[in-house]
Enzyme design. Structure first.
Site, PDB file in Angstrom:
ATOM      1  N   THR A  86       0.636  -1.412   0.095  1.00 40.65           N
ATOM      2  CA  THR A  86      -0.078   0.079  -0.027  1.00 40.65           C
ATOM      3  C   THR A  86       1.022   1.175   0.058  1.00 40.65           C
ATOM      4  O   THR A  86       1.803   1.306   0.664  1.00 40.65           O
ATOM      5  CB  THR A  86      -1.028   0.161   1.183  1.00 40.65           C
ATOM      6  OG1 THR A  86      -1.562  -1.038   1.239  1.00 40.65           O
ATOM      7  CG2 THR A  86      -1.771   1.387   1.252  1.00 40.65           C
ATOM      8  N   GLY A 113       2.842  -2.747   8.493  1.00 34.22           N
ATOM      9  CA  GLY A 113       2.816  -3.290   9.622  1.00 34.22           C
ATOM     10  C   GLY A 113       4.416  -3.762   9.952  1.00 34.22           C
ATOM     11  O   GLY A 113       4.959  -4.218   9.176  1.00 34.22           O
ATOM     12  N   GLU A 150      -6.853  -5.111   3.256  1.00 35.33           N
ATOM     13  CA  GLU A 150      -7.003  -6.393   2.279  1.00 35.33           C
ATOM     14  C   GLU A 150      -8.266  -6.220   1.284  1.00 35.33           C
ATOM     15  O   GLU A 150      -8.845  -7.184   0.750  1.00 35.33           O
ATOM     16  CB  GLU A 150      -7.425  -7.801   3.000  1.00 35.33           C
ATOM     17  CG  GLU A 150      -6.019  -8.275   3.589  1.00 35.33           C
ATOM     18  CD  GLU A 150      -5.044  -8.937   2.598  1.00 35.33           C
ATOM     19  OE1 GLU A 150      -5.172  -9.012   1.387  1.00 35.33           O
ATOM     20  OE2 GLU A 150      -3.783  -8.861   3.128  1.00 35.33           O
TER      21      GLU A 150
END
Length: 584
Positions: free
Chosen positions: A182, A223, A473
């Protein structure tokens, strides 16, 4: 005040009042385990329902299947170690470090290594991930980012040389990693046509040069990046310099293994900027960060080359002829993330529904005159809140388990037809289940009254932690459009270009479904035996499905004069995505 009155005499009225309050409170609440048993704290007899007994162990074994022992091992490990349990009040930095300690303890102390099950037994991996999520949702997400996303990308998009080099380090957490897809201006659903990060091949040094060309191309919400990550799978456009009039060639988005921190000193490597995304609504045990690359050089072997490779002399080869086909193949290998989210979302729902139903059984309110009060779950209004939710939880459990089984099968058999089915099912279930769970978490909080607002009861943290499940997602609205488009395409394929027999067979099948509906008299029977009859239940589901199809067909027919008004775009699509996509 009487000077002869002692302190004990003075406090006696307040003690009596306190006793009365405890007795009243005991009508509504189960005694907390923090207090010693007292004859004054007892549950009054409920005015209505008799307690029903059933074999909870058998139900648990059936629900959790062959992985029950693995889940129990996880739960018992953390239960026996209070210092690894997440407290109610904890700062973001403390939560991040605690999650890292929890993950280290799980892998190195408990010897539970979920990563190896990504390939060996995906169903077992998802079972362990659900149990880990029961301990702390942030821990479950951190585990998923490392094992399923970073580790899964190495296994599924790389080749043998990558597995040989990185498997052990990922398995024992030496190579804690990130999944850098992303970007600030583009989300993962449109990464094949919108991502701006570039990887240019340098034939002289036999290296790829990773660059972030502008602020919009910064990798965002990554993350494990802010604090703990050491590697990242970076998705970037592969650029080959041709040195002729054609200029550079864009071979499409590929994955690259990029070290981001020194393995010994943990210092950020040259050319890499890492920024902290900061405090979030939930999941603050996960260290989300932003990554910017400035001429970061990596070896050619760091290209995850399962679907496309570059030779030493700079020539590109692939078994798939187009960028779109390579994108589809890559997407199919990354579908495990959506499978995991659907499964994890059901885990949230199980926890919340269990809390709400148990509370509603114990909480008593009102009742017949001069008789004990009634459990609030005996009121129809409360049943209408919770019982459909409880039934849906069972349905979602078995639906996601079937999805996990299908996903496990494609990892073993590589069945191309099944890959398409799992892709559509995972998109549909992820979007529907996470949206349903998000609404249900608020309903469960409300069903517990004021006590549901207490942080110790977890409903608030569950709601905050789960909220992002509707976005990452794949945005739920876009995923549902994708599923709808796929269903309409399948419907269209039944008729377009086929002989008359194709149409006849489809109509005959529909008519058989309609004629198989039960007798209108027996369909309205309300006896327990009839309602529990599996044949009746199956007929009811078939009828509902048939009615839904008829409504959809009617909508399409009514809109036939203006087809664009009812057009559902195929997604992802370069035409639809370019310049219009806003998914993040």
């Amino acid at each position: 005040m009487n000077p002869n009155q002692t302190v004990e005499d003075e406090s006696q009225p307040s003690i009596t009042a306190m006793t009365r309050r405890i007795q009243r409170l005991s009508i509504h609440l189960t005694p907390l385990p923090l207090f010693q048993p007292s004859p004054q704290l007892n549950m009054l007899t409920c005015a209505k329902a008799n307690k029903l007994e059933f074999d909870k162990g058998s139900l648990s074994s059936y629900m959790r299947g062959k992985y029950r022992e693995s889940q129990e091992k996880v739960l018992e490990f953390f239960k026996s170690r209070p210092y690894l349990q997440t407290p109610i009040e904890i700062s973001m930095n403390e939560h991040r470090e605690l999650c890292m300690r929890q993950l280290m303890a799980l892998v190195r102390e408990a010897k539970i290594k979920p990563f190896r099950y990504i390939v060996e037994d995906p169903a077992k991996y998802f079972a362990i991930a659900e149990a880990v999520g029961n301990i702390d949702i942030s821990l479950g997400i951190k585990l998923g980012v490392h094992c399923s996303l970073w580790g899964g990308s190495v296994l599924n998009l790389g080749t043998k040389k990558h597995r040989d080099k990185y498997f052990d380090g990922i398995d024992n957490l030496d190579y804690l990693g990130c999944f850098a897809m992303t970007e600030l201006h583009h989300g993962e659903l449109c990464f094949h046509c919108g991502l701006q990060t570039i990887a240019t091949f340098d034939r002289i040094t036999d290296e790829f040069i990773i660059d972030t060309p502008n602020d919009g191309a910064i990798k965002w919400w990554i993350g494990n990046a802010a604090v703990h990550g050491k590697f990242a799978t970076v998705f970037a456009k592969l650029i080959l310099t041709t040195h002729d009039s054609k200029g550079d060639s864009d071979m499409g988005v590929h994955g690259f293994i990029v070290p981001i921190r020194d393995l010994k000193t943990h210092q950020t490597l040259p050319g890499i900027e890492i920024h902290d995304c900061g405090h979030k609504i939930g999941l603050n045990g996960v260290d989300n960060g932003a990554l910017r690359f400035c001429s970061v050089r990596i070896p050619r072997d760091n290209l995850l080359n399962r679907f496309g490779d570059v030779s030493r002399d700079g020539k590109y080869t692939s078994s798939l002829p187009t960028i779109n086909k390579r994108f589809a193949a890559m997407l199919g290998e990354l579908v495990g993330g959506r499978v995991g989210l659907a499964s994890s979302s059901v885990g949230f729902l199980k926890i919340a529904v269990t809390i709400a139903v148990r509370y509603s059984l114990l909480r008593q309110q009102f009742g017949p005159p001069k008789q004990p009060e009634v459990s609030i779950l005996d009121y129809q209004s409360h049943q209408h809140k919770l019982m459909p939710m409880l039934a849906s939880t069972y349905a979602f459990h078995f639906a996601t388990r079937d999805l996990v089984d299908k996903y496990s099968e494609i990892k073993k058999t590589h069945n191309e037809q099944l890959v398409g089915d799992v892709h559509a099912l995972s998109a549909g279930l992820k979007s529907y289940v996470t949206s349903y769970t998000a609404k249900s978490l608020s309903t469960c909080r409300e069903a517990c009254g004021g006590h549901g607002y207490a942080a110790v009861n977890r409903l608030g943290s569950l709601r905050n932690d789960h909220d992002i499940f509707q976005t990452f997602e794949g945005d739920n609205t876009v995923l549902l459009q994708q599923v709808a488009g796929d269903l309409l395409k399948q419907y269209k394929d039944k008729f377009q270009g086929g002989p008359l027999s194709v149409t006849w067979n489809y109509l005959r099948e529909s008519m058989n479904t309609y004629l198989s509906q039960p007798n209108p008299v027996t369909a309205r029977w309300e006896s327990a035996d009839h309602l529990r009859d599996p044949k009746f239940q199956l007929d009811a589901f078939r009828w509902r499905g048939f009615e839904s199809i008829l409504k959809l067909m009617a909508a399409l027919v009514l809109g036939i004069g203006n087809p664009q008004a009812h057009r559902i775009p195929e997604f992802p699509s370069e035409k639809h995505c370019r310049g219009t996509c806003r998914c993040i």
